[in-house]
Design a protein around this motif. Structure first.
Motif, PDB file in Angstrom:
ATOM      1  N   ILE A  73       0.855  -1.185   0.000  1.00 38.39           N
ATOM      2  CA  ILE A  73       0.000   0.000   0.000  1.00 38.39           C
ATOM      3  C   ILE A  73       0.891   1.235   0.000  1.00 38.39           C
ATOM      4  O   ILE A  73       2.074   1.173   0.351  1.00 38.39           O
ATOM      5  N   ALA A  74       0.315   2.356  -0.394  1.00 37.53           N
ATOM      6  CA  ALA A  74       1.024   3.634  -0.367  1.00 37.53           C
ATOM      7  C   ALA A  74       0.260   4.615   0.503  1.00 37.53           C
ATOM      8  O   ALA A  74      -0.977   4.652   0.483  1.00 37.53           O
ATOM      9  N   LEU A  75       0.999   5.413   1.256  1.00 39.36           N
ATOM     10  CA  LEU A  75       0.450   6.472   2.095  1.00 39.36           C
ATOM     11  C   LEU A  75       1.034   7.786   1.595  1.00 39.36           C
ATOM     12  O   LEU A  75       2.250   7.913   1.462  1.00 39.36           O
ATOM     13  N   ARG A  76       0.204   8.769   1.348  1.00 39.37           N
ATOM     14  CA  ARG A  76       0.673  10.000   0.714  1.00 39.37           C
ATOM     15  C   ARG A  76       0.451  11.234   1.577  1.00 39.37           C
ATOM     16  O   ARG A  76      -0.607  11.401   2.188  1.00 39.37           O
ATOM     17  N   ALA A  77       1.468  12.101   1.623  1.00 38.82           N
ATOM     18  CA  ALA A  77       1.365  13.432   2.224  1.00 38.82           C
ATOM     19  C   ALA A  77       1.892  14.452   1.228  1.00 38.82           C
ATOM     20  O   ALA A  77       2.755  14.145   0.397  1.00 38.82           O
ATOM     21  N   ASP A  78       1.386  15.682   1.288  1.00 34.42           N
ATOM     22  CA  ASP A  78       1.839  16.755   0.413  1.00 34.42           C
ATOM     23  C   ASP A  78       2.769  17.692   1.181  1.00 34.42           C
ATOM     24  O   ASP A  78       2.696  17.806   2.407  1.00 34.42           O
ATOM     25  N   MET A  79       3.664  18.394   0.459  1.00 34.27           N
ATOM     26  CA  MET A  79       4.732  19.157   1.108  1.00 34.27           C
ATOM     27  C   MET A  79       4.720  20.648   0.802  1.00 34.27           C
ATOM     28  O   MET A  79       5.437  21.406   1.467  1.00 34.27           O
ATOM     29  N   CYS A 103      -2.283  25.562   4.452  1.00 34.89           N
ATOM     30  CA  CYS A 103      -3.200  24.438   4.235  1.00 34.89           C
ATOM     31  C   CYS A 103      -2.863  23.232   5.103  1.00 34.89           C
ATOM     32  O   CYS A 103      -3.528  22.210   5.034  1.00 34.89           O
ATOM     33  N   GLY A 104      -1.791  23.345   5.902  1.00 32.59           N
ATOM     34  CA  GLY A 104      -1.451  22.252   6.803  1.00 32.59           C
ATOM     35  C   GLY A 104      -0.563  21.180   6.217  1.00 32.59           C
ATOM     36  O   GLY A 104      -0.410  20.117   6.812  1.00 32.59           O
ATOM     37  N   HIS A 105       0.053  21.450   5.064  1.00 34.40           N
ATOM     38  CA  HIS A 105       0.921  20.430   4.482  1.00 34.40           C
ATOM     39  C   HIS A 105       2.147  20.170   5.348  1.00 34.40           C
ATOM     40  O   HIS A 105       2.728  19.080   5.297  1.00 34.40           O
ATOM     41  N   THR A 109       2.994  16.310   6.277  1.00 34.65           N
ATOM     42  CA  THR A 109       4.323  15.721   6.139  1.00 34.65           C
ATOM     43  C   THR A 109       4.811  15.176   7.464  1.00 34.65           C
ATOM     44  O   THR A 109       5.363  14.060   7.535  1.00 34.65           O
ATOM     45  N   THR A 110       4.591  15.933   8.532  1.00 42.71           N
ATOM     46  CA  THR A 110       5.060  15.514   9.855  1.00 42.71           C
ATOM     47  C   THR A 110       4.332  14.268  10.341  1.00 42.71           C
ATOM     48  O   THR A 110       4.956  13.352  10.905  1.00 42.71           O
ATOM     49  N   MET A 111       3.025  14.200  10.148  1.00 42.08           N
ATOM     50  CA  MET A 111       2.271  13.017  10.598  1.00 42.08           C
ATOM     51  C   MET A 111       2.741  11.764   9.879  1.00 42.08           C
ATOM     52  O   MET A 111       2.887  10.697  10.494  1.00 42.08           O
ATOM     53  N   LEU A 112       2.991  11.871   8.579  1.00 42.99           N
ATOM     54  CA  LEU A 112       3.444  10.687   7.847  1.00 42.99           C
ATOM     55  C   LEU A 112       4.856  10.307   8.261  1.00 42.99           C
ATOM     56  O   LEU A 112       5.179   9.108   8.354  1.00 42.99           O
ATOM     57  N   LEU A 113       5.706  11.280   8.544  1.00 46.22           N
ATOM     58  CA  LEU A 113       7.034  10.964   9.062  1.00 46.22           C
ATOM     59  C   LEU A 113       6.938  10.276  10.425  1.00 46.22           C
ATOM     60  O   LEU A 113       7.681   9.330  10.702  1.00 46.22           O
ATOM     61  N   GLY A 114       6.033  10.748  11.270  1.00 48.15           N
ATOM     62  CA  GLY A 114       5.856  10.102  12.568  1.00 48.15           C
ATOM     63  C   GLY A 114       5.431   8.663  12.432  1.00 48.15           C
ATOM     64  O   GLY A 114       5.908   7.777  13.169  1.00 48.15           O
ATOM     65  N   ALA A 115       4.537   8.387  11.486  1.00 49.25           N
ATOM     66  CA  ALA A 115       4.113   7.013  11.233  1.00 49.25           C
ATOM     67  C   ALA A 115       5.265   6.175  10.697  1.00 49.25           C
ATOM     68  O   ALA A 115       5.436   5.014  11.085  1.00 49.25           O
ATOM     69  N   ALA A 116       6.063   6.755   9.790  1.00 51.20           N
ATOM     70  CA  ALA A 116       7.196   6.020   9.225  1.00 51.20           C
ATOM     71  C   ALA A 116       8.184   5.632  10.315  1.00 51.20           C
ATOM     72  O   ALA A 116       8.692   4.499  10.332  1.00 51.20           O
ATOM     73  N   ASP A 158      -1.288  -2.094  -4.146  1.00 52.17           N
ATOM     74  CA  ASP A 158      -2.664  -2.562  -4.294  1.00 52.17           C
ATOM     75  C   ASP A 158      -3.665  -1.458  -3.985  1.00 52.17           C
ATOM     76  O   ASP A 158      -4.808  -1.502  -4.457  1.00 52.17           O
ATOM     77  N   ALA A 159      -3.247  -0.475  -3.177  1.00 49.84           N
ATOM     78  CA  ALA A 159      -4.142   0.630  -2.814  1.00 49.84           C
ATOM     79  C   ALA A 159      -3.304   1.806  -2.344  1.00 49.84           C
ATOM     80  O   ALA A 159      -2.159   1.640  -1.891  1.00 49.84           O
ATOM     81  N   VAL A 160      -3.896   3.009  -2.437  1.00 52.29           N
ATOM     82  CA  VAL A 160      -3.208   4.222  -2.025  1.00 52.29           C
ATOM     83  C   VAL A 160      -4.152   5.059  -1.168  1.00 52.29           C
ATOM     84  O   VAL A 160      -5.356   5.133  -1.436  1.00 52.29           O
ATOM     85  N   PHE A 161      -3.588   5.705  -0.136  1.00 46.98           N
ATOM     86  CA  PHE A 161      -4.412   6.414   0.833  1.00 46.98           C
ATOM     87  C   PHE A 161      -3.852   7.817   1.084  1.00 46.98           C
ATOM     88  O   PHE A 161      -2.641   8.031   1.073  1.00 46.98           O
ATOM     89  N   GLY A 162      -4.766   8.766   1.308  1.00 51.52           N
ATOM     90  CA  GLY A 162      -4.397  10.137   1.627  1.00 51.52           C
ATOM     91  C   GLY A 162      -5.085  10.607   2.894  1.00 51.52           C
ATOM     92  O   GLY A 162      -6.096  10.020   3.329  1.00 51.52           O
ATOM     93  N   LEU A 163      -4.569  11.676   3.486  1.00 48.01           N
ATOM     94  CA  LEU A 163      -5.105  12.226   4.734  1.00 48.01           C
ATOM     95  C   LEU A 163      -4.944  13.743   4.705  1.00 48.01           C
ATOM     96  O   LEU A 163      -3.895  14.256   4.313  1.00 48.01           O
ATOM     97  N   HIS A 164      -5.993  14.455   5.132  1.00 55.43           N
ATOM     98  CA  HIS A 164      -5.958  15.924   5.133  1.00 55.43           C
ATOM     99  C   HIS A 164      -6.649  16.443   6.378  1.00 55.43           C
ATOM    100  O   HIS A 164      -7.697  15.931   6.786  1.00 55.43           O
ATOM    101  N   ASN A 165      -6.053  17.468   6.995  1.00 60.05           N
ATOM    102  CA  ASN A 165      -6.696  18.095   8.150  1.00 60.05           C
ATOM    103  C   ASN A 165      -7.929  18.866   7.698  1.00 60.05           C
ATOM    104  O   ASN A 165      -8.004  19.354   6.569  1.00 60.05           O
ATOM    105  N   GLU A 166      -8.889  18.995   8.608  1.00 56.97           N
ATOM    106  CA  GLU A 166     -10.140  19.690   8.302  1.00 56.97           C
ATOM    107  C   GLU A 166     -10.479  20.678   9.428  1.00 56.97           C
ATOM    108  O   GLU A 166     -10.986  20.294  10.494  1.00 56.97           O
ATOM    109  N   PRO A 167     -10.194  21.974   9.247  1.00 56.36           N
ATOM    110  CA  PRO A 167     -10.601  22.967  10.236  1.00 56.36           C
ATOM    111  C   PRO A 167     -12.121  22.980  10.389  1.00 56.36           C
ATOM    112  O   PRO A 167     -12.857  22.821   9.416  1.00 56.36           O
TER     113      PRO A 167
END
Length: 400
Positions: A73-79, A103-105, A109-116, A158-167
């Motif tokens: 799987i792939a996990l994506r963050a924007d920078m 926009c919280g990028h 980026t930080t959340m995905l680094l923390g998971a990694a 097999d699948a790709v996932f994204g995550l975005h903060n929502e004020p």
């Protein structure tokens, strides 16, 4: 799973400092060289295989689980950041004038680094995780460029996932839905041309301000009288240019109006473009002018696949209970170039609450006072870890 959030919270200081550092040094799309170097260095420090340079400044980190499994799987963050002058007065406010992470990028980026980091230390899953750090989400199509440069051929998933903060959504609440979740993004412009002339003798001129004014006044008829009431469509004017402020007695020979279009369904997108063009052409003819029309399709609608939505909802619900997840979240007319990745592979895009002040107020993304909520970092990182556990369990499948 609550213990997972607690474990990540116990090590949050380093991640918060990292987020503040990225926030203080924002970079525009395809210019994220400092951010990309920072990301790549951290991933290597934690033992991940790293590939740099995809789409110019993109970074991919790859981690294999200790258990046998073929799924990936792939996990994506924007920078990238935005061309906005920050007005937060934070101690870590942007040091780059006119550019800020509005926009919280920086948080993504930080959340995905923390998971990694957590997964590198605890690779108790079956299969492979690719961590995608994408450049240029903000209007430049970095996601499209990554796909065009062979993202999924070089890093099959097999699948790709994204995550975005929502004020405006409570901290730690999640929102997702199957099918279209974010909109098609279009850009349009109309240039009306006439002869122009002296404002004192308008009968000697062909005045393009007349069809322009009528066009703006009639534009919403495209939505109100051409789209089925059950369908969503937006046409907004964002820019008008004509003449010279130093010469108000001159009727300009050319005026330009431009804006954005938003929709979810391809047929609605088509109707909007066609009727906008017909309206502009008819009004130009009626006033003795000509019209040059451009209606450009930018980002496609972001469409989540049902199976991956269910998986993501379970992973989020495992953190603090199913009641924290709205799996039928209302569609949003903003756009996201993660849509290009979802056109290539099944996947799901999740929203997570950035929080609300006690008085109910919050700052929207893309505004000068927006700031990512540091309290969200361990929650978002925990979501990613939970998602890997659910997607890549002991047998390489759902590990719930």
């Amino acid at each position: 799973m609550q213990r997972l959030i607690e474990a990540l919270s116990a090590r949050a200081d380093d991640l918060v400092a990292l987020r503040h550092d990225i926030h203080r040094h924002p970079e525009m799309g395809f210019e994220e060289r400092r951010t990309a170097a920072l990301v790549a260095a951290r991933l290597r420090d934690w033992g991940l295989a790293v590939q740099e340079g995809l789409a110019g400044t993109g970074v991919i980190g790859t981690l294999k689980g200790r258990r046998p499994g073929q799924r990936a799987i792939a996990l994506r963050a924007d920078m990238d950041a935005l061309p906005i002058q920050e007005a937060t007065d934070l101690p870590y406010a942007s040091a780059n004038p006119g550019v800020m992470h509005a926009c919280g990028h920086d948080g993504h980026t930080t959340m995905l680094l923390g998971a990694a980091r957590h997964l590198a230390e605890n690779p108790d899953f079956a299969g492979t995780v690719h961590f995608i750090f994408q450049p240029a989400e903000e209007g430049l199509g970095g996601g499209r460029r990554m796909v065009e440069e062979g993202l999924f051929e070089r890093f099959p998933v097999d699948a790709v996932f994204g995550l975005h903060n929502e004020p405006g959504l409570a901290l730690g609440r999640f929102g997702i839905r199957p099918g279209p979740m974010l909109a098609n993004v279009d850009t349009w412009s109309v240039t009306f041309r006439g002869t122009g002339g002296h404002g004192a003798v308008p009968h000697r001129a062909t005045d393009p301000t007349q069809p322009m004014a009528a066009f703006i006044g009639s534009l919403q008829s495209v939505i109100g009288r051409n789209l089925p009431a059950r369908e969503t469509g937006v046409l907004s004017v964002g820019h008008v240019a004509a003449g010279d402020a130093r010469a108000p007695n001159v009727i300009p020979a050319e005026v330009r109006v431009s804006g954005t279009g938003r929709s979810f369904q391809p047929e609605v997108r088509g109707i909007m473009g066609r009727r906008l063009r017909e309206l502009a052409e008819a009004l130009a003819i009626a006033h003795g002018c000509t019209a040059e029309i451009e209606y450009r399709h930018d980002y496609p609608a972001l469409v989540n696949t049902p199976e991956e939505v269910a998986l993501a909802a379970r992973a989020a619900g495992a953190l603090a209970g199913a009641e924290t997840v709205d799996a039928d979240y209302p569609p949003i007319t903003a756009g996201e170039d993660f849509a290009y990745m979802l056109q290539e592979r099944p996947g799901a895009f999740m929203l997570v609450g950035n929080g609300v002040a006690e008085d109910g107020s919050f700052h929207h993304v893309h505004t000068p006072k927006f700031d990512f909520n540091d309290a969200l970092i361990p929650i978002g990182a925990a979501y990613w870890v939970s998602l890997v556990a659910h997607a890549l369990g002991a047998a390489g499948g759902d590990g719930a």
